[in-house]
Design an enzyme around this catalytic site. Structure first.
Site, PDB file in Angstrom:
ATOM      1  N   SER A 211      34.310  45.064  42.085  1.00 11.47           N
ATOM      2  CA  SER A 211      33.748  45.102  40.725  1.00 11.47           C
ATOM      3  C   SER A 211      32.351  45.594  40.580  1.00 11.47           C
ATOM      4  O   SER A 211      31.718  45.891  41.840  1.00 11.47           O
ATOM      5  CB  SER A 211      33.939  43.710  40.438  1.00 11.47           C
ATOM      6  N   LYS A 212      31.828  45.559  39.573  1.00  6.39           N
ATOM      7  CA  LYS A 212      30.436  46.076  39.375  1.00  6.39           C
ATOM      8  C   LYS A 212      29.447  45.019  40.184  1.00  6.39           C
ATOM      9  O   LYS A 212      28.595  45.629  40.735  1.00  6.39           O
ATOM     10  CB  LYS A 212      30.008  45.854  37.731  1.00  6.39           C
ATOM     11  N   ARG A 213      29.902  43.842  40.251  1.00  6.88           N
ATOM     12  CA  ARG A 213      29.081  43.099  40.986  1.00  6.88           C
ATOM     13  C   ARG A 213      28.929  43.336  42.545  1.00  6.88           C
ATOM     14  O   ARG A 213      27.761  43.221  43.273  1.00  6.88           O
ATOM     15  CB  ARG A 213      29.699  41.577  41.096  1.00  6.88           C
ATOM     16  N   ALA A 214      29.780  44.017  43.204  1.00 10.15           N
ATOM     17  CA  ALA A 214      29.975  44.602  44.474  1.00 10.15           C
ATOM     18  C   ALA A 214      28.940  45.686  44.713  1.00 10.15           C
ATOM     19  O   ALA A 214      29.029  46.527  45.895  1.00 10.15           O
ATOM     20  CB  ALA A 214      31.227  44.744  44.931  1.00 10.15           C
ATOM     21  N   GLY A 215      28.188  46.151  43.841  1.00  9.27           N
ATOM     22  CA  GLY A 215      27.373  47.359  43.972  1.00  9.27           C
ATOM     23  C   GLY A 215      27.629  48.330  42.888  1.00  9.27           C
ATOM     24  O   GLY A 215      28.566  48.040  41.957  1.00  9.27           O
TER      25      GLY A 215
END
Ligand code: GLU
Length: 436
Positions: A211-215
């Site tokens: 996801s976006k959270r993962a970079g």
């Protein structure tokens, strides 16, 4: 490891694969991996790589996304042999919907056309997973054409895959549930069913879905962050495949020679930023310094640096940082002091390193360097050694304070090289002004 299921069926004569992005978002890492595996398969087999833009949804499809997808594909080096846009093929889908209506295999509901589903068992041969059996009993009648006259994803996809003679549909595992529905459409139309390969999901470092959270997830974000296409492509190919012998650094040409879709893993592939950075470091390290400098120019320009920098000097600076850089942005973070008129150490570093007992050393150093006949790293070192010898202090006492005063940073390449590339004027001035 699961045994590899050999395909004993009638292997198509010509390998034709496609990457079929919808321009409803940027090309993200997962999409790029799908594109790459299709591309590698086509190139490994001497086949054809088709880029098909699935832009039937006029509301969600955006030309900016299309441009960005094409730009990212080119940047990664994934060239295509044929190009299609579904929005230019509506007549074709209408024609096939009409045929199914005429044959009584579909019916109308208002303006829409709907395919009658027959409960059945559908079996596919997946090159990664082997044989997969689907029960289609629960599948409801499927909309083929929506009442606004546009085709549904599955209908357009099947018509195109068939007409474009796609031999292998290689796509993400998230599409597996679409496959039985699409097979029913192939059967209704009397088209030959291609082979399938569903690629494993990409998981983030905690094992969740990427996801976006993962970079950053868009390929263009990685470009902005200073990754090289070579590093990204090498990294992407390891997400589900391995060249063997524990080898990780493989360029695209070498990978194409070894690539086999049947050797792709079924298990989810975990994304690792550290590995991506490590690979990127390797490609930066081996790059000719002139080429690396060219790649840095747009980054320098964006910061307002570099318009009137001397090329020879710039290459010298780049060479100094090249062995340590994992992204192009590292250079921007580390070498900014060379381009800025003034730099400022943090208060904490100033308090720690720029203590008043260093004043005399700084004064002598500034004086000696100002008088130095040349300013290469040997000359700056000689002056420095002379000063510490005169004061009777260990060199280490002055190295950190001087580095802070010149660069604003506690770490960097060798101090004497640093002085040399910074140049006499700035070096002397920063030493003189270090104590306010
Ligand atoms: N347009 C679909 C997507 O973006 C393509 C799926 C497929 O490859 O069939 O996911």
């Amino acid at each position: 490891m699961e045994p590899i299921v050999e395909d004993k069926g009638n292997t198509p004569v010509k390998i034709r694969v496609r990457f079929a992005p919808s321009p409803t978002g940027f090309l993200h890492i997962g999409g790029a991996r799908t594109a790459l595996f299709n591309w590698m398969y086509a190139r490994a087999q001497g086949g054809i790589f088709i880029l098909r833009i699935e832009d039937t949804d006029a509301e969600r499809s955006k030309v900016e996304y299309l441009d960005e997808i094409l730009r990212s594909m080119k940047w990664l080096g994934l060239n295509w042999d044929e190009f299609y846009k579904q929005s230019e093929r509506f007549d074709i889908y209408r024609k096939y919907a009409g045929q199914l209506l005429a044959e009584g295999k579909a019916y109308k509901d208002g303006e829409a056309v709907i395919l009658k589903m027959l409960p059945d068992q559908v079996k596919i041969f997946d090159l990664i997973r082997g044989e997969i059996q689907f029960d289609t009993e629960t599948i409801k009648d499927q909309v083929l054409m929506k009442s606004d006259g546009t085709p549904t994803y599955s209908f357009a996809c099947v018509v195109d895959d068939a007409l474009m003679e796609v031999s292998h549909v290689i796509r993400g595992e998230d599409h597996i549930s679409n496959t039985p529905k699409q097979i029913m459409i192939y059967q209704a139309l009397g088209f030959k069913i291609p082979k399938f390969a569903h690629l494993p999901l990409i998981m983030d470092e905690e094992g969740g879905r990427m996801s976006k959270r993962a970079g950053a997830v868009a390929v263009s974000d990685y470009q902005v962050q200073g990754f090289l296409p070579e590093g990204i492509v090498n990294y992407l190919m390891l997400l589900g495949w391995s060249p063997g012998n524990n080898q990780e650094k493989v360029n695209l040409d070498a990978a194409v020679k070894k690539f086999s879709i049947k050797k792709v893993n079924k298990a989810g592939a975990a994304f690792s930023m550290d590995k991506l950075k490590w690979l990127n470091t390797q490609y930066i390290k081996e790059m000719p310094v002139g080429q690396l400098t060219d790649l840095l120019l747009p980054f320098l320009k964006e910061k307002g640096y570099g318009d009137n920098t001397d090329r020879k000097w710039l290459e010298e600076v780049v060479k100094l940082y090249q062995p340590r850089m994992s992204t192009l942005l590292d250079f921007m973070d580390w070498a900014d002091y060379l381009f800025e008129a003034n730099i400022k150490a943090t208060d904490e570093d100033s308090a720690k390193y720029l203590t008043s007992d260093k004043k005399e050393g700084f004064r002598l150093l500034a004086e000696g360097l100002a008088a130095a006949p040349n300013f290469d790293h040997k000359a700056t070192e000689e002056v420095f050694r002379g000063v510490v010898a005169k004061l009777g202090i260990p060199a280490g006492d002055l190295v950190h304070p001087v580095r802070i005063a010149l660069t604003g940073k506690t770490i960097g390449p060798g101090l004497f090289e640093t002085m040399s590339v910074l140049g006499k004027d700035k070096t002397v001035r920063r030493l003189q002004e270090a104590f306010g």
